[in-house]
Design a protein around this motif. Structure first.
Motif, PDB file in Angstrom:
ATOM      1  N   PRO A 197       0.762  -1.370   0.026  1.00  0.00           N
ATOM      2  CA  PRO A 197      -0.066  -0.035   0.025  1.00  0.00           C
ATOM      3  C   PRO A 197       0.663   1.190  -0.025  1.00  0.00           C
ATOM      4  CG  PRO A 197      -0.746  -1.610   1.615  1.00  0.00           C
ATOM      5  CD  PRO A 197       0.381  -2.235   1.044  1.00  0.00           C
ATOM      6  N   ASP A 198       1.807   1.395   0.580  1.00  0.00           N
ATOM      7  CA  ASP A 198       2.815   2.498   0.714  1.00  0.00           C
ATOM      8  C   ASP A 198       3.638   3.072  -0.564  1.00  0.00           C
ATOM      9  OD1 ASP A 198       2.086   2.466   3.536  1.00  0.00           O
ATOM     10  OD2 ASP A 198       3.792   1.794   4.138  1.00  0.00           O
ATOM     11  N   ASP A 199       3.575   1.716  -1.461  1.00  0.00           N
ATOM     12  CA  ASP A 199       4.275   2.089  -2.943  1.00  0.00           C
ATOM     13  C   ASP A 199       3.127   2.187  -3.815  1.00  0.00           C
ATOM     14  OD1 ASP A 199       6.593   1.626  -1.309  1.00  0.00           O
ATOM     15  OD2 ASP A 199       7.021  -0.312  -2.095  1.00  0.00           O
ATOM     16  N   VAL A 200       1.813   2.484  -3.544  1.00  0.00           N
ATOM     17  CA  VAL A 200       1.009   2.461  -4.728  1.00  0.00           C
ATOM     18  C   VAL A 200       1.319   4.043  -5.344  1.00  0.00           C
ATOM     19  CG1 VAL A 200      -1.551   3.045  -5.327  1.00  0.00           C
ATOM     20  CG2 VAL A 200      -0.664   1.201  -3.766  1.00  0.00           C
ATOM     21  N   PRO A 201       1.799   5.136  -4.492  1.00  0.00           N
ATOM     22  CA  PRO A 201       1.986   6.434  -5.160  1.00  0.00           C
ATOM     23  C   PRO A 201       3.159   6.149  -6.338  1.00  0.00           C
ATOM     24  CG  PRO A 201       1.514   6.726  -3.023  1.00  0.00           C
ATOM     25  CD  PRO A 201       1.531   5.261  -3.263  1.00  0.00           C
ATOM     26  N   ILE A 202       4.041   5.452  -5.818  1.00  0.00           N
ATOM     27  CA  ILE A 202       5.286   5.143  -6.723  1.00  0.00           C
ATOM     28  C   ILE A 202       4.736   4.659  -8.067  1.00  0.00           C
ATOM     29  CG2 ILE A 202       7.469   4.009  -6.940  1.00  0.00           C
ATOM     30  CD1 ILE A 202       7.709   4.223  -3.965  1.00  0.00           C
ATOM     31  N   ARG A 203       3.950   3.640  -8.215  1.00  0.00           N
ATOM     32  CA  ARG A 203       3.730   2.951  -9.189  1.00  0.00           C
ATOM     33  C   ARG A 203       2.590   3.917 -10.167  1.00  0.00           C
ATOM     34  NH1 ARG A 203      -1.064   1.208 -11.205  1.00  0.00           N
ATOM     35  NH2 ARG A 203      -1.043  -1.033 -12.638  1.00  0.00           N
ATOM     36  N   ASP A 204       1.996   4.711  -9.609  1.00  0.00           N
ATOM     37  CA  ASP A 204       1.101   5.591 -10.132  1.00  0.00           C
ATOM     38  C   ASP A 204       1.624   6.629 -11.015  1.00  0.00           C
ATOM     39  OD1 ASP A 204      -1.145   4.103  -9.087  1.00  0.00           O
ATOM     40  OD2 ASP A 204      -1.766   5.703  -7.669  1.00  0.00           O
ATOM     41  N   GLU A 205       2.844   7.228 -10.039  1.00  0.00           N
ATOM     42  CA  GLU A 205       3.745   8.242 -10.798  1.00  0.00           C
ATOM     43  C   GLU A 205       4.259   7.721 -11.963  1.00  0.00           C
ATOM     44  OE1 GLU A 205       5.456  11.784 -11.678  1.00  0.00           O
ATOM     45  OE2 GLU A 205       3.819  11.197 -10.332  1.00  0.00           O
ATOM     46  N   ALA A 206       4.877   6.410 -11.963  1.00  0.00           N
ATOM     47  CA  ALA A 206       5.657   5.620 -12.945  1.00  0.00           C
ATOM     48  C   ALA A 206       4.539   5.611 -14.163  1.00  0.00           C
ATOM     49  CB  ALA A 206       6.102   4.478 -12.615  1.00  0.00           C
ATOM     50  N   TYR A 207       3.330   5.273 -14.196  1.00  0.00           N
ATOM     51  CA  TYR A 207       2.438   5.017 -15.125  1.00  0.00           C
ATOM     52  C   TYR A 207       2.189   6.238 -15.849  1.00  0.00           C
ATOM     53  CZ  TYR A 207       1.530  -0.051 -15.067  1.00  0.00           C
ATOM     54  OH  TYR A 207       1.677  -1.316 -15.051  1.00  0.00           O
ATOM     55  N   ARG A 208       2.157   7.459 -14.931  1.00  0.00           N
ATOM     56  CA  ARG A 208       1.936   8.743 -15.543  1.00  0.00           C
ATOM     57  C   ARG A 208       3.044   8.963 -16.425  1.00  0.00           C
ATOM     58  NH1 ARG A 208      -0.792   9.832 -10.488  1.00  0.00           N
ATOM     59  NH2 ARG A 208       1.323  10.578  -9.709  1.00  0.00           N
ATOM     60  N   GLU A 209       4.303   8.946 -15.891  1.00  0.00           N
ATOM     61  CA  GLU A 209       5.386   9.386 -17.104  1.00  0.00           C
ATOM     62  C   GLU A 209       5.557   8.336 -18.087  1.00  0.00           C
ATOM     63  OE1 GLU A 209       8.828   8.761 -14.282  1.00  0.00           O
ATOM     64  OE2 GLU A 209       8.340  10.645 -13.339  1.00  0.00           O
ATOM     65  N   GLY A 234       6.447   6.623 -22.886  1.00  0.00           N
ATOM     66  CA  GLY A 234       6.239   5.343 -23.372  1.00  0.00           C
ATOM     67  C   GLY A 234       7.219   4.258 -22.775  1.00  0.00           C
ATOM     68  N   GLU A 235       7.860   4.615 -21.616  1.00  0.00           N
ATOM     69  CA  GLU A 235       8.639   3.541 -20.915  1.00  0.00           C
ATOM     70  C   GLU A 235       7.996   3.772 -19.438  1.00  0.00           C
ATOM     71  OE1 GLU A 235      11.447   2.115 -22.066  1.00  0.00           O
ATOM     72  OE2 GLU A 235      11.352   3.095 -24.121  1.00  0.00           O
ATOM     73  N   LEU A 236       8.269   2.497 -19.018  1.00  0.00           N
ATOM     74  CA  LEU A 236       7.733   2.173 -17.470  1.00  0.00           C
ATOM     75  C   LEU A 236       8.846   1.481 -16.861  1.00  0.00           C
ATOM     76  CD1 LEU A 236       5.245   2.047 -15.547  1.00  0.00           C
ATOM     77  CD2 LEU A 236       5.118  -0.565 -16.185  1.00  0.00           C
ATOM     78  N   ARG A 237       9.046   2.344 -15.743  1.00  0.00           N
ATOM     79  CA  ARG A 237      10.159   2.171 -15.021  1.00  0.00           C
ATOM     80  C   ARG A 237      10.027   2.515 -13.506  1.00  0.00           C
ATOM     81  NH1 ARG A 237      15.715   1.490 -16.349  1.00  0.00           N
ATOM     82  NH2 ARG A 237      15.028   2.138 -18.526  1.00  0.00           N
ATOM     83  N   TYR A 238       9.976   1.666 -12.486  1.00  0.00           N
ATOM     84  CA  TYR A 238       9.862   1.603 -11.081  1.00  0.00           C
ATOM     85  C   TYR A 238      10.547   0.606 -10.304  1.00  0.00           C
ATOM     86  CZ  TYR A 238       5.416  -1.022 -10.989  1.00  0.00           C
ATOM     87  OH  TYR A 238       4.340  -1.902 -11.077  1.00  0.00           O
ATOM     88  N   GLU A 239      10.571   0.753  -9.144  1.00  0.00           N
ATOM     89  CA  GLU A 239      10.700  -0.226  -7.951  1.00  0.00           C
ATOM     90  C   GLU A 239       9.881  -0.121  -7.072  1.00  0.00           C
ATOM     91  OE1 GLU A 239      14.833   0.366  -7.031  1.00  0.00           O
ATOM     92  OE2 GLU A 239      15.740  -0.174  -8.975  1.00  0.00           O
TER      93      GLU A 239
END
Length: 799
Positions: A327-339, A344-349
């Protein structure tokens, strides 16, 4: 030394003269106790070291004994009188002696008796202030204690091996590291059996290289030991070096030992974890996936399912994927999808929670695929389990923080130099204070932050350590550092310790330094002092002999000079005056007998001859008076200055009446001097005041005096230190003079006015200066043109 008083009188005078010369040459306080008269003499160094003027100290031995500290007094006095009563030759002791300001100095005092017919009649000696040396010894002891505390805090053991007999000495900590072997087992052959068999050969080779005069390698080795009594295996890191004499033979081999068991264990654990992570990655690889954006259907590999959920059999859907995300990393995933929507490149940890509840770090890399209209139709990519890497980074971060804490709390100056450029990292406060630069140096290369190190050996040593990985240490090394904007010299005991990564490569160097400037300077000063003492001891007798010969030669030259002066005085008073008297006599007879036969021009030239001969006669008389101004101290006595002034005014009565001069004389004191010369002084000063008057106003002269305070006396040159002084002033309201010519008026034949204006030979004030110098006094004047002049004379009074 023990002497006698049975030698000839001349030898005794020579011995006394030598003693006075020694008293002046040495920096010690010299004293001379006459046991028969009960008087004690002190040299001038008594004032320099303890603040007492010798003339102000009581003459008896109480001047000595009463200034000894009460706790030391009885012991010292009893020992001195014991030496005297037993007729012994010398005495020496250490005690406390009171200074003039009330504080006490630690002194080393020694005395030697002079005997007559087997009985001590005199004791002479010297007193040395040893307070600075004791303070230096105390500071050195404190520094050594601080070093011991630092080594104890760092859990360092020290060892020393004698290469000759191969017996070793360990401090308590070093003995603990070897399992506390007995003293009988401290031979190298016995201690070597405590080294792990697998490491024994390597340690022996390192010692051999260190003791080889051709190699002189730094001893730096890690090995295992089995405790002598507790049987515990420990990892040790030992560093040291051998010391060689001039012939290349090692005479000492010493260093320090530190336990690194926990470090080795931690490194082994980390290496094991890294190996396991590498095997896991190699065995599993990365998981792949593809998402059809129209239906949100996910095509994935079993490895991807295992990385996300922990099970390859999981039925992976978008909902399951989202539910597995921490749950604490949901904002990280959402920001990566917006970028990714933009580029066109998806990248996150992020972290994912497995079915069993465990949390794992996953790295997601993906790329959108577009149709011919530019619309994204799918997202494909891979996932990698990076839990091991993240945990390793976290452990590394924890270790780094631990290292920072250790450096910050280290009892000695410590800093870390990172990389080939030696970038300064985590210096503690003690090191920043050593450099004197503040925390602005952090993050800068060492040679940029401390440019004054260029040309000094430290940068080259660090470069060599970075290349070779060999530690380096030095004691009492000189370092020139800019502290407070000024280049200053310091001395340090320091160690450069290379830090290596898992691959054995040096990535940083740890610098630890201890400031030993005071100890080194104290040692250097002691060495210089000992050398000066040896030189003085060897040259003292030669200097005394040379000085005695010089004084003898000077006495001969002085006698010759006085004889020449007497001959000159006789010639001036007889041979030179006789032709002048004839000139004056014949010119007078010419004037009286043939006056009627001369025209006006002849009379004028005859008058000029008479005036010139009178001036020359007066000048010769003044020169004779000046040349006879040689006064010895034995001719001084108490002189009533008021009587001299009265006599001078009586002699000048006619001049005073002719010039209509009013003279006011205050009550005059008694001075110490020569009455005849003081009469010449006052007569010249008063006659000058009468002569140089302003024609248009009434002439007035005032003669007064006042006592001189110590502060004013200290500003004047060449005064007698043991006499009081008076300030005599002769003031007039005459023509005055420009003070620019102040020095000139006291010189021979110097005149500020022509002879047609004021008569005189130009010697009067020079004679005044000579009289004042003979009396150890000082003469000067204050004046302005047209405003009169005040001549100021400083004269001594009787003691």
């Amino acid at each position: 030394m023990t002497g006698t008083l049975n030698e000839p009188h001349d030898d005794l005078l020579l011995a006394i003269e030598r003693f006075k010369l020694v008293a002046k040459a040495t920096h010690d306080v010299i004293w001379d106790w006459d046991l028969e008269k009960g008087t004690v003499w002190w040299n001038e160094t008594m004032e320099e070291i303890f603040g007492y003027k010798p003339k102000e100290i009581e003459s008896g031995p109480k001047s000595w004994f009463d200034r000894i500290h009460p706790d030391d007094q009885e012991r010292v006095v009893n020992k001195i009188y014991g030496v005297i009563e037993k007729g012994e030759s010398n005495w020496a002791d250490n005690y406390r002696f009171r200074r003039s300001d009330g504080s006490y100095a630690q002194v080393h005092d020694r005395g030697y008796t002079i005997q007559r017919e087997g009985k001590p009649v005199r004791m002479v000696g010297s007193m040395m202030d040893i307070s600075p040396r004791l303070r230096a010894d105390k500071a050195l002891k404190e520094s050594e204690e601080n070093l011991k505390f630092a080594m104890h805090a760092a859990q360092l053991g020290t060892w020393n091996l004698n290469p000759a007999d191969r017996w070793a000495f360990f401090n308590d900590r070093c003995k603990e590291l070897f399992g506390n072997p007995d003293d009988k087992d401290m031979h190298y052959d016995t201690l070597a059996q405590l080294i792990h068999p697998d490491d024994r050969g390597r340690v022996s080779d390192a010692i051999t290289r260190a003791l080889d005069p051709a190699q002189r390698s730094t001893y730096n080795v890690r090995y295992r030991v089995i405790g002598a009594k507790d049987g515990i295996m420990r990892w040790l890191h030992c560093t040291g070096q051998a010391y060689f004499d001039q012939s290349g033979v090692p005479y000492r081999f010493s260093g320090i030992s530190r336990e690194i068991t926990s470090e080795i264990t931690s490194q082994e654990k980390i290496a094991w974890a890294d190996q396991q992570a590498a095997m896991t990655i190699e065995g599993s690889g990365a998981g792949s996936f593809m998402v059809a954006l129209g239906t949100n259907e996910i095509i994935y590999s079993p490895t991807m399912a295992r990385i996300i959920t922990g099970s390859e059999k999981s039925n992976m859907t978008r909902e399951i994927l989202l539910a597995s995300l921490h749950p604490d990393d949901v904002p990280i995933r959402d920001e990566a999808y917006r970028e990714a929507a933009d580029n066109g490149e998806l990248r996150y940890e992020a972290r994912f929670i497995w079915n069993n509840g465990s949390v794992h770090w996953v790295r997601v890399l993906g790329r959108y695929l577009y149709d011919s209209l530019g619309k994204a139709v799918s997202l494909s990519g891979i996932v990698m389990d990076i839990t091991d890497r993240i945990e390793s980074e976290q452990r590394l971060k924890v270790n780094e923080e631990h290292l920072r804490t250790l450096i910050a709390q280290a009892p000695v100056a410590t800093a870390l130099f990172v990389g080939e450029d030696m970038v300064i990292d985590i210096p503690n406060e003690a090191m920043l204070k050593v450099w004197g630069k503040g925390d602005a140096v952090i993050g800068k290369p060492l040679r940029v932050a401390l440019p004054e190190l260029e040309g000094q050996p430290f940068l080259d040593i660090l470069d060599r350590i970075y290349r070779t990985g060999e530690a380096y240490s030095e004691q009492g090394a000189r370092a020139d550092l800019v502290v407070g904007g000024k280049l200053q010299t310091f001395y340090y005991d320091y160690t450069y310790k290379p830090l290596k990564n898992a691959a054995g490569e040096v990535y940083a160097i740890l610098d630890m330094a201890v400031d030993v400037t005071e100890q080194v300077i104290s040692r250097q000063e002691l060495e210089r002092s000992e050398e000066r003492y040896r030189q003085l001891a060897s040259e003292l007798e030669q200097r005394v002999t040379q000085r005695t010969n010089e004084l003898h030669q000077a006495n001969i030259e002085l006698v010759n000079s006085n004889n020449n002066l007497q001959q000159f005085a006789y010639a001036a008073s007889h041979d030179m005056q006789e032709p002048l008297r004839k000139i004056q006599s014949f010119s007078t007879r010419l004037q009286s007998t043939y006056a009627g036969q001369f025209d006006d021009n002849g009379k004028y030239m005859l008058n000029r001859i008479q005036d010139a001969s009178k001036r020359m006669s007066a000048m010769i008389d003044d020169l004779l008076a000046y040349s006879r101004l040689t006064t010895r101290e034995g001719e001084f006595s108490a002189v009533a200055l008021g009587d001299i002034v009265s006599s001078v005014l009586a002699d000048l009565e006619i001049s005073i009446q002719e010039q209509n001069t009013e003279i006011t004389v205050r009550e005059m004191p008694v001075v110490w001097g020569n009455g005849q010369q003081l009469t010449q002084l006052m007569q010249n000063l008063v006659s000058n005041a009468i002569k140089y008057r302003l024609p248009e106003q009434e002439s007035t002269i005032q003669i007064a005096y006042r006592n001189v305070e110590d502060a004013e006396k200290a500003t004047l040159p060449k005064l007698l230190p043991d006499h009081r002084y008076i300030r005599l002033e002769v003031s007039d309201n005459g023509i005055g003079f420009d003070e620019t010519y102040l020095d000139r008026i006291f010189q021979m034949f110097q005149r500020l006015h022509g002879r047609s204006e004021y008569s005189g030979s130009g010697i009067g004030l020079a004679l005044c200066k000579k009289v004042v110098q003979n009396h150890h006094g000082y003469i000067t004047a204050k004046s302005r043109p047209g405003e009169g002049a005040t001549f100021i004379v400083y004269l001594p009074q009787p003691v």
